[in-house]
Design a protein around this motif. Structure first.
Motif, PDB file in Angstrom:
ATOM      1  N   ILE A 157      11.212 -23.488 100.459  1.00  0.00           N
ATOM      2  CA  ILE A 157      12.223 -22.635  99.729  1.00  0.00           C
ATOM      3  C   ILE A 157      13.265 -22.251 100.824  1.00  0.00           C
ATOM      4  O   ILE A 157      14.438 -22.104 100.615  1.00  0.00           O
ATOM      5  N   TYR A 210      14.124 -28.818  93.392  1.00  0.00           N
ATOM      6  CA  TYR A 210      12.752 -28.309  92.940  1.00  0.00           C
ATOM      7  C   TYR A 210      11.818 -28.983  92.009  1.00  0.00           C
ATOM      8  O   TYR A 210      12.458 -29.611  91.041  1.00  0.00           O
ATOM      9  N   LEU A 244       8.969 -22.212  88.165  1.00  0.00           N
ATOM     10  CA  LEU A 244      10.281 -22.462  88.426  1.00  0.00           C
ATOM     11  C   LEU A 244      11.308 -21.726  87.703  1.00  0.00           C
ATOM     12  O   LEU A 244      12.508 -21.555  88.165  1.00  0.00           O
ATOM     13  N   ALA A 294      18.916 -24.963  94.705  1.00  0.00           N
ATOM     14  CA  ALA A 294      18.753 -25.975  93.976  1.00  0.00           C
ATOM     15  C   ALA A 294      19.667 -26.839  93.164  1.00  0.00           C
ATOM     16  O   ALA A 294      20.500 -26.008  92.594  1.00  0.00           O
ATOM     17  N   VAL A 326      16.045 -30.192  89.390  1.00  0.00           N
ATOM     18  CA  VAL A 326      14.708 -29.864  88.977  1.00  0.00           C
ATOM     19  C   VAL A 326      14.041 -31.093  88.536  1.00  0.00           C
ATOM     20  O   VAL A 326      14.563 -31.832  87.413  1.00  0.00           O
TER      21      VAL A 326
END
Length: 333
Positions: free
Chosen positions: A8, A25, A57, A70, A73
């Motif tokens: 992260i 992510y 998330l 990000a 996803v």
């Protein structure tokens, strides 16, 4: 590709202006994504940075807001895909490539997410004690002839909630409640464990039929300790009366912030290409969604089926009511 607990922080420190990259992510495991990200980088020269998450998330994306590093996803299950859309942390993506490669039933009607692979929720039935011709519909699993012969994981697990939501879509509240009561009455034991544990229970003679996802068969056949379990059952594909076999999905969505939107779109389109579809489907014994692509030979050996053609977002809309019914009948009690 950057892994471990620093992922992260590394994503947050990335500078889109200085590098050709895309940041992900993911709820999917490293071993499933690595072949894809490596192939994408080789094909495009774009670096892929991945932060693997086990939970939170949506909350992370909401907290980061417009500052989120990000771009995309990755997740599984229609409940999670609908949750990120409902949270307002994704954006619609218009792409002729994606619309051609992903059939309408496997993408959000508003183009907020796109499916990549599917898995069917099927019956694992004892080769010794169940004639395959006896298991043809989901409705039939509630028949008293299976009293004390069925096992499954928790009724409130997302996989079973999605199945109940599909039943609700086809049959309405009253019939779905009766079906859930019938399933509960047929249980050989209290719901417990994961899908593999159900197959083990069939092998051990604790029950004769188990609900499970198709890809677990591939995983068990490649685990020396579980091969015997897998070889004790047939993979059967029930259908809904008037419908097909229930599927769930893995998918990808572009975040609302997406600092590398162009690269993110390139990756989404790559992921739905025949090359990437077959890599991804092979990695976890799932079914590719792009027309003209084929599943792994092992997966094909289990047989063919007709998928239920309902758009999965319609099932997501029934999820809350399905969960209420599951709890109302005290399925896990």
């Amino acid at each position: 590709m950057r892994l471990a607990s620093t992922a992260i922080a590394l994503l947050a420190a990335a500078s889109p202006a200085l590098a050709e990259e895309v940041n992900l992510y993911s709820y999917r495991q490293p071993e499933l994504l690595a072949p894809l990200t490596d192939a994408f980088t080789e094909a495009t020269g774009i670096d892929v940075n991945v932060a693997y998450l086990s939970n939170g998330l949506v909350e992370r994306l909401q907290a980061e807001g417009d500052r989120s590093p990000a771009d995309l996803v990755f997740t599984v299950d229609i409940a999670r895909l609908s949750a990120i859309v409902n949270a307002g942390v994704t954006q619609p993506v218009e792409s002729a490539v994606l619309e051609e490669n992903v059939p309408a039933q496997y993408r959000d009607p508003g183009n907020q997410w796109f499916g990549l692979t599917t898995r069917a929720r099927i019956a694992y039935a004892s080769k010794e004690r169940v004639d395959p011709s006896e298991v043809t519909t989901y409705e039939d699993l509630a028949d008293p002839k299976w009293r004390g012969r069925l096992c499954t994981r928790s009724g409130t697990h997302p996989y079973n909630v999605a199945l109940a939501a599909a039943y609700l879509y086809h049959h309405g509240e009253e019939e779905t409640k009766a079906w859930l009561e019938g399933l509960k009455a047929n249980l050989a034991r209290k719901p417990q464990g994961n899908d593999r544990a159900q197959v083990r229970a069939v092998w051990a003679g604790e029950c004769d039929i188990a609900l499970g996802n198709t890809y677990y068969m591939g995983q068990m056949l490649n685990d020396p300790e579980q091969v015997e379990w897998a070889e004790s059952v047939n993979v059967l594909f029930p259908v809904f009366e008037g419908g097909g076999t229930h599927e769930n999905i893995s998918g990808v969505a572009m975040t609302k912030a997406a600092p590398n939107r162009e690269n993110a779109l390139k990756m989404m389109e790559f992921l739905t290409s025949p090359e990437a579809q077959e890599i991804y489907a092979h990695a976890n014994y799932e079914y590719p969604v792009a027309p003209g692509t084929e599943a792994d030979d092992l997966v094909k050996s289990w047989g063919s089926f007709t998928a239920d053609d309902v758009n999965l977002m319609e099932l997501a809309d029934h999820r809350a009511e399905a969960l209420r019914l599951i709890e109302e009948v005290d399925f896990d009690g």
